[in-house]
Design a protein around this motif. Sequence first.
Motif: not given
Lengths: 360, 360
Positions: A128-137, A318-333
Amino acid sequence: MKHFIVGPVETYKEVQNIYKQPYLYFRSNEFGEFVKETLNRLSSLIGNNDKNSLLYLTMSGTGAMEATIENCVTPKDKVLVINGGTFGQRFCELLKFHNIPFDSINLKWNESLTKEHLEYYENKGYTTLFVNLHETSTGQLYDVKLLSEFTKRNNMFFIVDAISTFLADTYDMSKYNIDVTIISSQKGLCLSPGLSFVSLSKRIIDKIYKTTPSSLYFDFKDYLKNIERGQTPYTPAVFIMYELKAILDLIDNSGGLEKWLSNIKEKCQYFREQICKIGLNIPTTYNLSNTMTPVICDTVNANELVKYLRDHYEICVNPCGGNRANYMFRVSHIGNTTKKDIDILIDKIQKTIEVLAKRN
Amino acid sequence: MKHFIVGPVETYKEVQNIYKQPYLYFRSNEFGEFVKETLNRLSSLIGNNDKNSLLYLTMSGTGAMEATIENCVTPKDKVLVINGGTFGQRFCELLKFHNIPFDSINLKWNESLTKEHLEYYENKGYTTLFVNLHETSTGQLYDVKLLSEFTKRNNMFFIVDAISTFLADTYDMSKYNIDVTIISSQKGLCLSPGLSFVSLSKRIIDKIYKTTPSSLYFDFKDYLKNIERGQTPYTPAVFIMYELKAILDLIDNSGGLEKWLSNIKEKCQYFREQICKIGLNIPTTYNLSNTMTPVICDTVNANELVKYLRDHYEICVNPCGGNRANYMFRVSHIGNTTKKDIDILIDKIQKTIEVLAKRN
């Protein structure tokens, strides 16, 4: 507050209005018929035309992910997980908790999943394969064709968390031989959070009937029996089912699925053009979903930018989690936003960067 | 359609209106503070003044019942269940599924729970009592004082499903040394279905920290850690939390809890007077909740009456399950209904009986 977050997204007037409208007794035949008709319409958007194959569950997306694990795999399985971030990791944690043997392909946040990653796992008895087809993080949209061919070649079940790709990117369950599709109300469907959906292939239903989940509330067998009458074993989030009808009507009245998706794509592309114009960057090493754009912001602290937008302009990204929060954010469409909203967003991001740059 | 069902009940304008209002990003500190404040207000209505003792779960009441079992008892416990109908039976089935040793006091539908029923179970090493304080399927409201004294005397945990009594009858968790109170959004709270609440005593929290549930989605430890910041491990039914604030405001603005309860009691008593006036009967062998009235109807088939009311008058009352459906139906007094609505209901019941009597 204007929301550019991945969910709960800005809802539509048509969806909000259902709360003022009459509703049926949820144990009546009429409600059952209404549910069946509504789920059939949703099924066809998912690309599963089997009758009574779509369950609706009163729980968050993670609840539906865990329920899927409890019903669809056992300790006799050998699972492979694409783990490219928070949600891939969540599948791993859930599988571990339930003592399901698994391995995971662990990707760096900016590492694209390729054929080479899969090669090692060919012909090794994975079931069985499990995938989050779009890895939201991270925003990576995996190559569904690549994964579909891999599972077909290896005679594996193919289980897809499509929570943050469905109704933003094209999706077709039967075309790609997907056995389970997990979706959630508050993402592409633009509904209130609290309801999840699981669409099942015939062969996974056969397996479900031979499996005992850890919790009765998660027992798909019960939901499968009840859904034949449009019912659920327990009181469902009735009103979100009415919201679902409202959004399906809205999609139809807006020109249908293709048009709906192309509107989101247009908003997405417009945002990406504009955000690059003001000097910010978008990851280029992996494929992105139309659901959202991860934005790299290295001149000022991204987390401070997210907070400033919220506190000073009532704009929520959306902020990012962990250390990436310092240099990345996310915008939903996804959700009830327009190009005009994007113009305002871009303007406020630019202003915020100016303010924060002066502070440093 | 006018609903006199136990849930989802007729909602209030103030609750419906939240869908038109702005909302916070659910992972923000502001939302966390809002949740904490709102849960504190609800806690005080439940009668539990411990901080961070009230969890909110995105699942139906049965989900919360099962989660409580998974977190609060283990196969080392010896459980006693008051089983007076469908929901007592549900506790039994859930306990059986989870291999928790239990015995049950099985009551006939019209049999009142008394001190004599409990005598046999004194000093027999039972660790935990489970009760649906108002057994919704029959309408029996058990004597909480009797059960509280029994659990205290026997040094047992006292676990109460208060789903269909809370906010209709008086309820006081600390007064009766209750360890767990389970409630659901769509009953006395008059909110959309999809959210449940579990209020915990200090000593049961200690036990929870030593227990491993069968499913991670049900792990109270995770919810307890998160609730300190007003957060949840997974995306909750955010909008129902706003609905909760709206109803708590409405209760306050309507004169507070006592006044709210007395309004329901008034509607309840008025209905009972009127229904008896038209020649129907109410069970007299057991104590009733103000939430609803079971009505005995032996001149015409009760199930046909329920259907006729729905099909011809757009009035919805609860049928009974099993064979009792033929001679009993249930009318709820919670939700946004008035005495005027009751007048119409009584009139239509009378008309329906006339029509059905002629048919036979």
